[in-house]
Design an enzyme around this catalytic site. Sequence first.
Site, mmCIF file in Angstrom:
data_model
loop_
_atom_site.group_PDB
_atom_site.id
_atom_site.type_symbol
_atom_site.label_atom_id
_atom_site.label_comp_id
_atom_site.label_asym_id
_atom_site.label_seq_id
_atom_site.Cartn_x
_atom_site.Cartn_y
_atom_site.Cartn_z
ATOM 1 N N CYS A 275 0.967 -1.268 -0.026
ATOM 2 C CA CYS A 275 -0.047 -0.120 -0.099
ATOM 3 C C CYS A 275 0.968 1.418 0.059
ATOM 4 C CB CYS A 275 -0.919 0.068 1.424
ATOM 5 S SG CYS A 275 -1.664 -1.490 1.523
HETATM 6 N N1 SAJ Z 1 7.125 2.303 8.359
HETATM 7 C C1 SAJ Z 1 7.966 3.033 8.934
HETATM 8 N N2 SAJ Z 1 8.032 4.067 9.840
HETATM 9 C C2 SAJ Z 1 6.583 4.239 10.406
HETATM 10 C C3 SAJ Z 1 5.546 3.266 9.957
HETATM 11 C C4 SAJ Z 1 5.867 2.350 9.063
HETATM 12 O O1 SAJ Z 1 9.287 2.836 8.337
HETATM 13 O O2 SAJ Z 1 6.839 4.990 11.095
HETATM 14 C C5 SAJ Z 1 7.215 1.357 7.344
HETATM 15 C C6 SAJ Z 1 6.824 -0.074 7.824
HETATM 16 O O3 SAJ Z 1 8.112 -0.822 8.328
HETATM 17 C C7 SAJ Z 1 6.677 -0.660 6.456
HETATM 18 C C8 SAJ Z 1 6.029 0.339 5.740
HETATM 19 O O4 SAJ Z 1 6.320 1.700 6.542
HETATM 20 O O5 SAJ Z 1 7.396 -1.329 5.704
HETATM 21 C C9 SAJ Z 1 4.352 0.425 5.893
HETATM 22 O O6 SAJ Z 1 3.988 -0.119 7.173
HETATM 23 P P1 SAJ Z 1 2.256 0.381 7.367
HETATM 24 O O7 SAJ Z 1 2.020 -0.307 8.711
HETATM 25 O O8 SAJ Z 1 1.885 1.506 7.417
HETATM 26 O O9 SAJ Z 1 1.485 -0.323 6.243
HETATM 27 P P2 SAJ Z 1 0.760 -1.501 5.748
HETATM 28 O O10 SAJ Z 1 0.736 -1.590 4.338
HETATM 29 O O11 SAJ Z 1 1.308 -2.603 6.539
HETATM 30 O O12 SAJ Z 1 -0.529 -1.349 6.264
HETATM 31 C C10 SAJ Z 1 -1.264 -0.172 5.987
HETATM 32 C C11 SAJ Z 1 -2.120 0.476 7.038
HETATM 33 N N3 SAJ Z 1 -1.350 0.677 8.194
HETATM 34 C C12 SAJ Z 1 -1.568 1.615 9.132
HETATM 35 O O13 SAJ Z 1 -2.490 2.430 9.049
HETATM 36 C C13 SAJ Z 1 -0.831 1.559 10.442
HETATM 37 C C14 SAJ Z 1 -2.845 1.338 6.438
HETATM 38 O O14 SAJ Z 1 -1.892 2.506 5.862
HETATM 39 C C15 SAJ Z 1 -3.630 1.047 5.251
HETATM 40 O O15 SAJ Z 1 -5.204 0.884 5.985
HETATM 41 C C16 SAJ Z 1 -3.296 -0.412 4.657
HETATM 42 O O16 SAJ Z 1 -2.040 -0.425 4.652
HETATM 43 C C17 SAJ Z 1 -3.766 -0.560 3.336
HETATM 44 O O17 SAJ Z 1 -4.406 -1.551 3.031
HETATM 45 O O18 SAJ Z 1 -3.816 0.507 2.722
#
Ligand code: SAJ
Length: 436
Positions: A275
């Site tokens: 995403c």
């Molecule tokens: N990451 C960082 N720093 C942060 C947060 C995340 O480096 O502070 C990295 C993570 O390690 C990862 C990437 O970013 O590699 C994405 O992590 P994520 O948890 O934001 O994304 P996804 O794809 O696992 O889940 C997300 C959902 N996450 C949250 O809202 C916390 C959301 O953005 C969406 O509902 C979902 O993808 C989607 O399906 O779109």
Amino acid sequence: MDKYLAQFKHKISTKKIKTAVVGLGYVGLPLALAFAKKGVKVIGIEIDKDRLTKIRSRKSYITDISDKELCAGLDSGRFSASGTFDCLAETEVIIICVPTPLKRKFYPNITYIKEAVKSIAKKIKKGSLVILESTTYPGTTNEVILPLLEDAGLVHNRDFYLCFSPERIDPGNERYPVEKIPKIVGGISPEAASLAALVYKNIIEEVVPVTSARAAEFAKLLENTFRLVNIALIDELTMMAKKMGIAIWEVIDAAKTKPFGFMPFYPGPGVGGHCIPKDPLYLYWKARNSGFVSRFIKLASDVIAFMPEYVVGRAEEELEARGIRLSKSKVLVIGVTYKKDVLDLRQSPSLDIIEVLRQKGCAVSYHDPLVPFLKVERIDLKSVPLKKDILSGFDCVIIAADHSSLDYNLILKNSRLIFDTRRVYKGRNDLKVALL
Ligand code: SAJ
């Protein structure tokens, strides 16, 4: 309200309708099972034969769905899976949860959506509600799906009702299962939106109607662009702080004590998943086609793309400070999935780190308890066991995904140098632990 619509609404509210979920991936399978659990009959349409076989052998292939949950759906008689669209003859709600990858950077690929809609158009039962959940650029529902259904001779608000409702699954987040995540709904018509709201009210506590499909499509992209830009910002500030000799983690911990107007994000080895690195580029593409170039999205995408290289550069600095040349070193990458405790390699920055290390002449190995074998792109490796004599054989260990099941004491005790991109050793000032 016309008689058909009233009857349709009644059937939805009394769970007398059958729902088809097209695409049983990390979104579709949990959604289908959530409907089945609440008493709604669901047929999952999945073209991947491997997945169909796994479902029929009662085995889940989605991290967030246990075999037990899958079997509960199957044994309830309310969830089944099919490899064809023939079942649409008996369903009246069709929810599309297919992937929306990129053709290449900044270029959407909505082939899966188009193929699904063409198959639906051939088999749809007249008067059905069609809902797209796949994340896509604003305008897809109005400009692509609606014409495809109309080209098949179908009339909106008569032969079909059409809506967009973004998926919001957060993989690995047990606190927010499908039922607890508010659901945005935007229709091509008010009738379509009201039908979709009733469908989701059967399984989700809060439904959030908006006035159009475009608004719903854009809301999802706002959510994920918000994350991309803020993660890229903290990644950039981390590189800045390093140059200034300041520990960014302490700065973040201090800043997040502000009880309002701040939300902490944390630096990492890059941004992976299906995403965050991709969805904002759908918005970038549509904006550019609408005459607007988004500098924020472009910059954020470039910053996160640089992080794997930055990680290797920092590891090189730490090795050289210990008199070891990176090109002559042995490096172990711990954690190859894109984030902790989620079995998903898509866009994982760990894979880029391995590639960059190899390009620099490193002997690279990996360990990941979730990934026994790694065969992607030019990588063909087996996860090495996490044992003290193996750990001590590496010049540097890079922690790239901080799985909960890892034995961090064993790693700390037996590694010569640890490059901790996830701050697993918070508060342990050990000379052998280096941070981003
Ligand atoms: N990451 C960082 N720093 C942060 C947060 C995340 O480096 O502070 C990295 C993570 O390690 C990862 C990437 O970013 O590699 C994405 O992590 P994520 O948890 O934001 O994304 P996804 O794809 O696992 O889940 C997300 C959902 N996450 C949250 O809202 C916390 C959301 O953005 C969406 O509902 C979902 O993808 C989607 O399906 O779109």
